[in-house]
Design an enzyme around this catalytic site. Structure first.
Site, PDB file in Angstrom:
ATOM      1  N   SER A   1       0.799  -1.226   0.000  1.00 11.31           N
ATOM      2  CA  SER A   1       0.000   0.000   0.000  1.00 11.31           C
ATOM      3  C   SER A   1       0.830   1.274   0.000  1.00 11.31           C
ATOM      4  O   SER A   1       0.274   2.370  -0.123  1.00 11.31           O
ATOM      5  CB  SER A   1      -0.945   0.007   1.211  1.00 11.31           C
TER       6      SER A   1
ATOM      7  N   LYS B   1      -6.577   3.464   8.428  1.00 16.88           N
ATOM      8  CA  LYS B   1      -5.697   4.465   7.826  1.00 16.88           C
ATOM      9  C   LYS B   1      -6.361   5.833   7.809  1.00 16.88           C
ATOM     10  O   LYS B   1      -5.708   6.862   8.043  1.00 16.88           O
ATOM     11  CB  LYS B   1      -5.319   4.029   6.411  1.00 16.88           C
TER      12      LYS B   1
END
Length: 777
Positions: free
Chosen positions: A677, A720
């Site tokens: 990511s 996140k």
């Protein structure tokens, strides 16, 4: 008719349950005072006494109406004194007599007695026939019954007097007092013999019927009844030998009869009990066999707890100790609703996946409480032996059943809530693969006949509600994962932690430390400071320990200062806990070259990481630091390849990398990092440092990069996003395909962002860089 003589006066002795006939010698004990006095009076006169039967043997002091009218005049042969003022007397019956009246009642009975002479209305020939018939009946009765000795039967053959035969047989054969009295009262010898023959014929028939009944009953005795008698004999023998094993076997056999075993289990237990009963006491096999039988009988065969399917109550119970977790609660309520509609539905296999401390185990306990079932927990962390689950075979010394059978025995029901905790932490080695063993246990189509290696009997697990927990699904084998329904348990937001602390953790710790409710008060501001400055986790375990520390310090303050309550402000919090352990690094306000805000999903939730990139003279090398995993390193190489492939579009020379070394560093190098990511983050850092264009510091990003520049979706978007929220980010760049996951993010968090969804890296660069790179002239 009988020829009657004049009456005479003599003592009267009342007999209870006893009768004396003429020609009969009999001894009996006398204890009543009136009877003793009557005997003494008779001994002092002519030793004659009138013996008559009481109609009711229970009357202690009979009156005239309680006595029969016909009795026997007897001659007293001998009197002996016995201990306790009683006598033993030997008498010989002489003649029948009639009690005309009682002339004296105290101190003993005296009566007016009229003797009765025998008569006979039959002819001599008829009388001989009656005598012969009576002897034949008596001999037949003697052969059929064991109540008359053969000596008595033989003695009757030598008696020819008809009156004597009737009296002797009546005295030896007749048991009923009514029959005896009937013979005694009959003065006619022929009628007396007729009545006696009828009674003997009846007795012979009764003896025959009695034998038939005994034979039929004997045939009806079943095998287990015979075994019971044999076992009782064995038990008696073993008791004499000092052996108590037989008692244990009988107790186990009785338990087996009360336990609703299936057919195979019943046959196995019976076989083991028979084997145990034949074992010599003291041998090791005795203990092993008994333990095996007790394990089978201790299992909850046929026992189950009724399900409480009240949906309102279930929602209330689930909400008592758990704030949030709405998806989990919703799934449990769905299960209860379906179970209520279809009672025989097999339990689902749920798997709660989430970071540590978010309440996975405790929510399972709440499920058991809501449904009204027993709760069993088995931790699979570090389990690498298949025997832990399926048990050891009985051939091994010290073999025991597996944890599943043990858990069901502990629960005492066949339908508990069974938790396999940390299912992702299992391993395997030469002792077997526990995950493969769980394939049968967690399959509702085949776990209705689960066989433990120790018991080797089918046991139904289909009614057990199996639930598993894991921190990650990555290490769970595919076939096992396919049998479970995955339910994500997300990490808590700061707001959720604040509410959990206020509603649950603080009141719980105040009560646990013996303080009165609300004696330790903390404002929302202080709680936020405690959560952000002293904990960094996805769950609330460390938060609870920290709250407990504050409560303990407050208790000390109460005792030292003599106050009843403590209000914890920021200064007091710092005094109790010291300086804040964690600080949230806020992004810089001014754009910077080569520094990009990336977002990562760690075991403690979401974190924002700065990715730094620098260039220096060199030979075209790419160096990566920060304890990166292989996948993250590959993402960096993919980013560098994309930059080289699009160097002209970025305004770079085709061979720009030949005289440069590029260094990408992810801070906090002691923390391992991995995953794809960070691909767009490292690409943006490379473009910035190579083009000299600064990156906006109020932008954070996440996404995987491909060689063609596509932005692929990632996991952990909620965590996140929360990390970006805590850091004060205003613009969030995410993959286009993750847009649907924004529904899980609280609305108050999303309202702080401008969310940009990107399908290609061009959108990311356009959003993050202060200006777009272009081809140089």
């Amino acid at each position: 008719m009988a020829r009657k003589k004049a009456t005479v006066s003599m003592p009267v002795l009342a007999l209870r349950g006893l009768m004396v006939f003429p020609h009969m010698v009999l001894h009996f004990d006398v204890g009543r005072s009136k009877s003793v006095a009557a005997l003494e009076e008779a001994m002092m006169s002519d030793q004659k006494v009138f013996l008559v039967a009481q109609q009711d043997v229970d009357i202690e002091d009979p009156a005239v109406e309680d006595l029969c009218r016909i009795g026997t005049v007897a001659n007293i042969k001998q009197v002996m004194n016995l201990p306790g003022d009683s006598l033993r007397v030997l008498v010989e019956g002489e003649k029948r007599a009639e009690l005309v009246t009682i002339t004296q009642e105290e101190p003993f009975l005296m009566g007016s007695i009229r003797r009765i002479e025998d008569t006979c209305t039959a002819s001599e020939l008829e009388l001989q026939a009656l005598v012969r018939a009576t002897k034949d009946y008596f001999e037949e009765y003697g052969r059929a019954s064991q109540r008359v000795s053969q000596e008595t039967v033989a003695s009757i053959r030598d008696v020819d007097a008809a009156d004597q035969i009737a009296d002797i047989i009546a005295a030896n054969v007749l048991n009923r007092l009514e029959d005896r009295q009937r013979i005694l009262e009959e003065a006619d010898v022929s009628r007396r013999l007729d009545a006696l023959c009828a009674i003997l014929a009846r007795e012979i028939e009764l003896v025959g019927v009695e034998k038939q009944v005994q034979a039929r009953i004997k045939k009806q005795i079943e095998k287990n009844q015979k075994d019971y008698y044999l076992r009782e004999q064995i038990k008696a023998i073993q008791t004499e030998l000092g052996d108590t094993e037989a008692t244990d076997v009988e107790e186990l056999r009785e338990r087996m009869q009360r336990t609703p075993l299936n057919e195979e289990a019943r046959q196995r237990v019976e076989k083991e009990l028979d084997r145990l009963s034949r074992m010599a006491p003291g041998t090791p096999e005795v203990g092993m066999a008994r333990t095996y039988i007790e394990w089978i009988l201790d299992l909850p065969w046929g026992k189950s707890t009724p399900d409480n399917l009240d949906l309102k109550r279930a929602r209330k119970v689930l909400a008592q100790d758990h704030y949030g977790l709405e998806k989990v609660k919703e799934r449990i309520v769905e299960y209860l609703a379906v179970l209520r509609m279809k009672q025989d539905m097999k339990g689902p296999i749920l798997c709660f996946v989430g970071p540590p401390g978010v309440g996975k185990t405790s929510i399972v306990r709440a499920i058991a409480k809501a449904v009204g079932r027993k709760f069993v927990q088995m931790s699979l962390g570090g389990v690498r032996d298949e025997a832990e689950i399926r048990g050891h075979r009985r051939t091994y010394l010290g073999a025991i059943p597996g944890r599943i059978i043990s858990g069901l025995k502990q629960a005492g029901t066949m339908n508990p809530v069974f938790l396999f905790d940390e299912i992702d932490k299992m391993s395997h080695d030469y002792r077997g693969d526990p995950a493969s063993c769980l394939l049968e246990v967690l399959d509702g189509e085949q776990n209705d006949a689960f066989r433990d290696h120790y018991l080797e009997l089918p046991f139904d697990l289909s009614r057990v509600m199996f639930i598993t927990t894991a921190n990650s699904v990555d290490t769970i084998p595919g076939p096992l994962l396919d049998r479970m329904e995955i339910i994500e348990v997300p990490s808590y937001t700061e707001e959720e932690k604040l509410q959990i602390t206020k509603r649950h953790l603080l009141p719980k710790q105040i009560e646990a430390h013996g303080l009165q409710p609300r004696t330790v008060r903390m404002t929302d501001k202080v709680l936020r400071q405690l959560i952000e400055g002293y904990t960094r986790e996805a769950g609330v375990r460390t938060l609870e320990r920290t709250v407990a520390k504050v409560v303990r310090k407050a208790a000390v303050t109460m005792l030292d200062d003599g106050v009843e309550e403590v209000a914890v402000n920021p200064e007091v919090l710092r005094k109790y806990l010291g300086a804040a352990r964690f600080t949230r690094e806020m992004p810089e306000k001014e754009p910077r070259v080569g520094v990009v805000n990336g977002l990562a999903y760690t075991s403690v939730g979401g974190e924002m990481l700065e990715v730094e990139c620098l260039t220096m003279p060199g030979k075209g090398g790419l160096r990566l630091t920060g304890k990166l995993g292989d996948v993250m390193k590959e993402s960096a190489e993919a980013a560098f390849t994309w930059v080289r492939a699009h160097s002209r579009e970025l305004g770079l020379a085709d061979d720009f990398y030949k005289d440069l070394d590029i260094h990408i560093h992810v801070p906090e190098g002691a923390v391992p990092k991995d995953g794809p990511s960070a691909g767009v983050t490292m690409t943006t850092a490379l473009v910035s440092v190579l083009t000299g264009i600064a990156v906006r510091q109020d932008v954070a990003m996440t996404g995987e990069i491909t060689l063609r520049g596509r932005v692929l979706p990632i996991g952990g978007l909620k965590e996140k996003t929360l990390a970006a929220y805590r850091a004060g980010i205003t613009t969030l760049v995410i993959p286009k395909e993750n847009e649907k996951d924004l529904e899980e993010v609280p609305s108050y968090v999303l309202s702080q962002f401008r969310v940009v969804t990107a399908e290609t890296i061009d959108t990311v660069l356009k959003t993050a860089l202060v200006s777009l790179p272009g081809a140089k002239a």
